[in-house]
Write a protein that holds these residues in place. Sequence first.
Motif, PDB file in Angstrom:
ATOM      1  N   ILE A 153     -32.505   3.337  62.451  1.00 35.66           N
ATOM      2  CA  ILE A 153     -31.505   3.761  61.459  1.00 35.66           C
ATOM      3  C   ILE A 153     -30.735   5.004  61.885  1.00 35.66           C
ATOM      4  O   ILE A 153     -29.742   5.347  61.259  1.00 35.66           O
ATOM      5  N   GLY A 154     -31.196   5.694  62.919  1.00 32.62           N
ATOM      6  CA  GLY A 154     -30.517   6.893  63.399  1.00 32.62           C
ATOM      7  C   GLY A 154     -31.026   8.149  62.715  1.00 32.62           C
ATOM      8  O   GLY A 154     -31.519   8.107  61.592  1.00 32.62           O
ATOM      9  N   THR A 155     -30.900   9.264  63.413  1.00 34.22           N
ATOM     10  CA  THR A 155     -31.453  10.510  62.883  1.00 34.22           C
ATOM     11  C   THR A 155     -30.718  11.004  61.643  1.00 34.22           C
ATOM     12  O   THR A 155     -31.346  11.532  60.728  1.00 34.22           O
ATOM     13  N   ASN A 156     -29.407  10.833  61.590  1.00 30.14           N
ATOM     14  CA  ASN A 156     -28.672  11.303  60.400  1.00 30.14           C
ATOM     15  C   ASN A 156     -29.083  10.538  59.153  1.00 30.14           C
ATOM     16  O   ASN A 156     -29.299  11.129  58.090  1.00 30.14           O
ATOM     17  N   THR A 157     -29.199   9.217  59.266  1.00 24.82           N
ATOM     18  CA  THR A 157     -29.611   8.413  58.110  1.00 24.82           C
ATOM     19  C   THR A 157     -31.059   8.728  57.743  1.00 24.82           C
ATOM     20  O   THR A 157     -31.387   8.852  56.556  1.00 24.82           O
ATOM     21  N   PHE A 158     -31.920   8.893  58.749  1.00 23.47           N
ATOM     22  CA  PHE A 158     -33.317   9.228  58.475  1.00 23.47           C
ATOM     23  C   PHE A 158     -33.390  10.562  57.728  1.00 23.47           C
ATOM     24  O   PHE A 158     -34.139  10.700  56.764  1.00 23.47           O
ATOM     25  N   LYS A 159     -32.606  11.541  58.156  1.00 21.55           N
ATOM     26  CA  LYS A 159     -32.584  12.840  57.463  1.00 21.55           C
ATOM     27  C   LYS A 159     -32.127  12.682  56.015  1.00 21.55           C
ATOM     28  O   LYS A 159     -32.684  13.309  55.120  1.00 21.55           O
TER      29      LYS A 159
END
Length: 161
Positions: free
Chosen positions: A102-108
């Motif tokens: 999902i990518g780091t931005n979405t995970f954050k």
Amino acid sequence: MYAIIDIMTTVLLTSKGLTPAKTASRFSNLKHIMNIQTCGLVYNAADSPDSKYIILAQQQLTKAGLQVTLLDARDMNHDKYDVLYIAGGDTQKLLNDIRSGIGTNTFKQVALSSRLIIGVSAGAVLLTPTIRITTEINPDEVDLELSDYSGLGLLDYEFLP
């Protein structure tokens, strides 16, 4: 150890999940104060939802009265959970799965939509600015070589469980 990373999200860092009595007590207090009912349990660092550590975490969280959903960081939904429990294991694999999923931005965004983030070992290191510490002190045994060791940066310090 716990920290408040923004006005809405508290972080509980641990090396052994909810097993230590002090950690279990702190979690119980936070659960009560924050009226926590749901939990997303990210299992990627442990490699499998069938890991004995994931099973133990799921049992502890369920026993505490939470509705637990197992989450794969490569294909997570964007649902909101009162708690995001990021299990321990292989830090580099966890970070790689998030990036390729999902990518780091979405995970954050998912993490910060939770009222409580529990970072266990690798899950705790992931929240810091860099996971490089896992290659320097008692290095993780991994087959994966990352070129970018940037963590999520939700905390502004490093943590070695």
